[in-house]
Scaffold this motif. Structure first.
Motif, PDB file in Angstrom:
ATOM      1  N   GLU B   3       0.832  -1.212   0.000  1.00 51.37           N
ATOM      2  CA  GLU B   3       0.000   0.000   0.000  1.00 51.37           C
ATOM      3  C   GLU B   3       0.867   1.263   0.000  1.00 51.37           C
ATOM      4  O   GLU B   3       0.420   2.324  -0.409  1.00 51.37           O
ATOM      5  CB  GLU B   3      -0.983   0.017   1.196  1.00 51.37           C
ATOM      6  CG  GLU B   3      -0.379   0.303   2.550  1.00 51.37           C
ATOM      7  CD  GLU B   3       0.080  -0.976   3.262  1.00 51.37           C
ATOM      8  OE1 GLU B   3       0.307  -0.903   4.468  1.00 51.37           O
ATOM      9  OE2 GLU B   3       0.226  -2.028   2.613  1.00 51.37           O
ATOM     10  N   ILE B   4       2.102   1.112   0.417  1.00 54.24           N
ATOM     11  CA  ILE B   4       3.043   2.230   0.436  1.00 54.24           C
ATOM     12  C   ILE B   4       3.159   2.872  -0.962  1.00 54.24           C
ATOM     13  O   ILE B   4       3.309   4.074  -1.102  1.00 54.24           O
ATOM     14  CB  ILE B   4       4.424   1.754   0.965  1.00 54.24           C
ATOM     15  CG1 ILE B   4       5.394   2.927   1.074  1.00 54.24           C
ATOM     16  CG2 ILE B   4       5.014   0.662   0.140  1.00 54.24           C
ATOM     17  CD1 ILE B   4       6.737   2.543   1.691  1.00 54.24           C
ATOM     18  N   PHE B   5       3.034   2.026  -1.999  1.00 61.10           N
ATOM     19  CA  PHE B   5       3.219   2.534  -3.358  1.00 61.10           C
ATOM     20  C   PHE B   5       1.996   3.276  -3.903  1.00 61.10           C
ATOM     21  O   PHE B   5       2.009   3.777  -5.018  1.00 61.10           O
ATOM     22  CB  PHE B   5       3.613   1.385  -4.304  1.00 61.10           C
ATOM     23  CG  PHE B   5       4.978   0.839  -4.009  1.00 61.10           C
ATOM     24  CD1 PHE B   5       6.118   1.557  -4.342  1.00 61.10           C
ATOM     25  CD2 PHE B   5       5.125  -0.374  -3.360  1.00 61.10           C
ATOM     26  CE1 PHE B   5       7.380   1.065  -4.043  1.00 61.10           C
ATOM     27  CE2 PHE B   5       6.382  -0.863  -3.049  1.00 61.10           C
ATOM     28  CZ  PHE B   5       7.511  -0.154  -3.389  1.00 61.10           C
ATOM     29  N   GLU B   6       0.942   3.318  -3.087  1.00 58.95           N
ATOM     30  CA  GLU B   6      -0.239   4.074  -3.515  1.00 58.95           C
ATOM     31  C   GLU B   6      -0.038   5.570  -3.295  1.00 58.95           C
ATOM     32  O   GLU B   6      -0.780   6.392  -3.822  1.00 58.95           O
ATOM     33  CB  GLU B   6      -1.477   3.596  -2.746  1.00 58.95           C
ATOM     34  CG  GLU B   6      -1.930   2.212  -3.193  1.00 58.95           C
ATOM     35  CD  GLU B   6      -2.948   1.607  -2.248  1.00 58.95           C
ATOM     36  OE1 GLU B   6      -3.479   2.340  -1.378  1.00 58.95           O
ATOM     37  OE2 GLU B   6      -3.186   0.396  -2.356  1.00 58.95           O
ATOM     38  N   ILE B  10       5.646   8.727  -2.067  1.00 58.30           N
ATOM     39  CA  ILE B  10       6.522   7.550  -1.986  1.00 58.30           C
ATOM     40  C   ILE B  10       7.049   7.206  -3.369  1.00 58.30           C
ATOM     41  O   ILE B  10       8.246   6.916  -3.548  1.00 58.30           O
ATOM     42  CB  ILE B  10       5.757   6.343  -1.386  1.00 58.30           C
ATOM     43  CG1 ILE B  10       5.292   6.673   0.027  1.00 58.30           C
ATOM     44  CG2 ILE B  10       6.616   5.083  -1.396  1.00 58.30           C
ATOM     45  CD1 ILE B  10       6.395   6.947   1.019  1.00 58.30           C
ATOM     46  N   LYS B  11       6.157   7.267  -4.363  1.00 57.24           N
ATOM     47  CA  LYS B  11       6.605   6.994  -5.736  1.00 57.24           C
ATOM     48  C   LYS B  11       7.705   7.975  -6.118  1.00 57.24           C
ATOM     49  O   LYS B  11       8.718   7.617  -6.715  1.00 57.24           O
ATOM     50  CB  LYS B  11       5.433   7.126  -6.709  1.00 57.24           C
ATOM     51  CG  LYS B  11       4.452   5.990  -6.651  1.00 57.24           C
ATOM     52  CD  LYS B  11       3.370   6.218  -7.700  1.00 57.24           C
ATOM     53  CE  LYS B  11       2.143   5.387  -7.412  1.00 57.24           C
ATOM     54  NZ  LYS B  11       0.956   5.898  -8.106  1.00 57.24           N
TER      55      LYS B  11
END
Lengths: 237, 267
Positions: B3-6, B10-11
């Motif tokens: 979910e971190i990449f949502e 973070i991206k």
């Protein structure tokens, strides 16, 4: 053919002349030993030839070109008096050292340079693991890897044992005799180079004398070169 | 875990560290070679000043950061080469000036809350606009390294040797000062002014410890830098620790592990 010529060269540092009125013509293939007391301008002379510093008066030419122009098209082999000790803190191999500084170096040139100084077996060794003599050979291999026409060495025998010194002298003799490389060696080790160099330049801010070792290494010239000394280094020759 | 990449920040963080992480240790190796590791700290503190100025004047911080860092970097080289001032002295001058003036401008800007982000880096401070500048800066630094890698090695080993090999030392010196400043500038928002030096210096130190050639030292430094940066993002995201501090902590762990490995190897 003239390899190096200096005409009426003056160089001063903080308005004190380090070199005055230097006129020299060095033929291609010459093996020249440069001797003189500390502060005589020996290293400065090499740095002028390399174009690291510029003369305040006069002209330095390498094969008819300014050193800066010459060096762009052809490197000059050089071994400085001191090299930063930092390199020994890094895992730099002999091969990496020899290759450094050359954009492209042919494998045969690399192999030749290592072979000349008999350090092919050390090519993957890290510099800090080598003895003083081996390190010196590695730097010399770097100096000749581009197969230069001119090789300048600033006190190359400092800190190496007599056996390594003898080996080094043999290799320099081969480079000069068999490959026709013009060699200029700054040294305090007059006794050793008296047998090797074909010509000796006595420098003490000015050219004191220049000629074959047997003609130059005499008390009268040494007294002029080292006026405050009573024991002349050439006596060890 | 994914979910971190949502999250866009973070991206962006992953994208940015993918470019700055390989560059930082390479410049770090050259700085260590030149006994100039302190240079990274000085430029980082000048970066602190640039960020403080941008808070005070409310202007684009990254552009100011890049310009100021490059200006100081070239000035230090000039003071060292032409005025023959001791390198440590001129570096210290710019470091302390940077810190003192930063505090002055941050105090008057009324944004003292931003200090933690400036000093220790943050996942959120890199804006979309910053990403373009960072990628462009990384591209310039990358091209410089690829084009001049061998010359840089020679220049770092010994300037006179480099000159004798036909290298224009004055040009390399200026280009190096400029790109080091650029690489630090583009990394400061992520790593923080106090910790950018860790990404430049610790990976090469670890690699020097375990490698037996310069080439491998460079490769291993880059791998360590990337690994610590990626894992640092996760650590920062889930723990709330500032990004620079997360990455630096992981680097310290790697450093200790490298010593343990070496100790066992030679037992």
């Amino acid at each position: 053919m003239k390899a190096i010529s200096l005409t009426n060269v003056y160089y001063s540092f903080d308005s004190i002349f380090v070199l005055e009125n230097i006129n020299l013509e060095i033929e291609e293939g010459c093996y020249l030993g440069i001797i003189g007391p500390n502060g005589a301008g020996k290293t400065t002379l090499l740095r002028l030839i390399l174009g690291i510093i510029k003369p305040h008066r006069g002209q330095v030419l390498i094969y008819g070109q300014n050193p800066e122009d010459y060096i762009k098209s052809e490197p000059i082999g050089y071994l400085p008096q001191r090299i930063s000790q930092t390199i020994y803190e890094f895992p730099v191999t002999v091969e990496e050292l020899v290759k450094s500084g050359y954009e492209k170096i042919k494998k045969e040139n690399l192999d030749w340079a290592l072979d000349v100084f008999k350090i092919s077996h050390l090519r993957k060794k890290i510099l800090r693991e080598l003895s003083g003599g081996e390190r010196q050979k590695a730097f010399l291999a770097r100096a000749i890897a581009s197969q230069p026409r001119i090789l300048l060495l600033d006190e190359p025998t400092t800190g190496i044992d007599p056996y390594s010194m003898e080996e080094l002298l043999k290799m320099l003799e081969i480079l000069n005799r068999d490959f026709g490389i013009t060699i200029l060696v700054v040294t305090h080790d007059i006794g050793t180079f008296a047998h090797e160099a074909r010509c000796i330049l006595c420098l003490n801010r000015r050219v004191v004398c220049l000629g074959e070792p047997q003609k130059i290494l005499k008390d009268e010239y040494m007294a002029m070169l080292y006026p405050e000394s009573t024991v002349f280094p050439h006596k060890n020759a | 875990m994914l979910e971190i990449f949502e999250f866009n920040i973070i991206k962006r963080a992953f994208l940015v560290v993918s470019f700055i992480a390989p560059l930082s240790p390479i410049f770090g190796i050259f700085l260590l070679f030149r006994k100039y590791a302190f240079f990274a700290d000085t430029l980082a503190h000048v970066g602190f000043l640039a960020l403080a100025l941008s808070l005070f004047f409310k202007i684009n911080s990254l552009v100011l950061l890049i310009l100021l860092s490059i200006g100081v970097s070239i000035s230090v080289e000039q003071l060292r080469t032409k005025d023959r001032l001791p390198a440590e002295g001129s570096l210290s001058f710019f470091l302390y000036s940077g810190v003192a003036l930063s505090v002055v401008f941050i105090t008057f800007s009324g944004s003292t809350g931003s200090i933690i982000n400036i000093l220790f880096g943050s996942l959120s401070t890199v804006t979309k606009e910053d990403v373009y500048l960072i990628l462009s800066g990384a591209f310039v630094c990358g091209v410089f390294i690829l084009k001049y890698y061998k010359k840089l090695i020679s220049f770092c080993i010994d300037e006179e040797l480099a000159h004798a090999s036909g290298i224009n030392v004055a040009v390399i010196k200026m280009l190096f000062a400029t790109t080091v400043a650029l690489s630090i500038s583009i990394s400061i928002k992520t790593m923080g002014a106090l910790l950018i030096g860790s990404l430049m210096i610790i990976p090469p130190l670890i690699a020097m410890h375990i490698c037996r050639s310069l080439k491998n030292t460079v490769i291993v430094s880059i791998i360590i830098s990337l690994l610590s940066s990626y894992s640092g993002i996760f650590l920062s995201f889930y723990s709330g620790i500032p990004l620079g501090a997360s990455i630096s902590t992981i680097l310290v762990v790697f450093f200790v592990i490298s010593f343990i490995i070496k100790a066992f190897k030679f037992k």
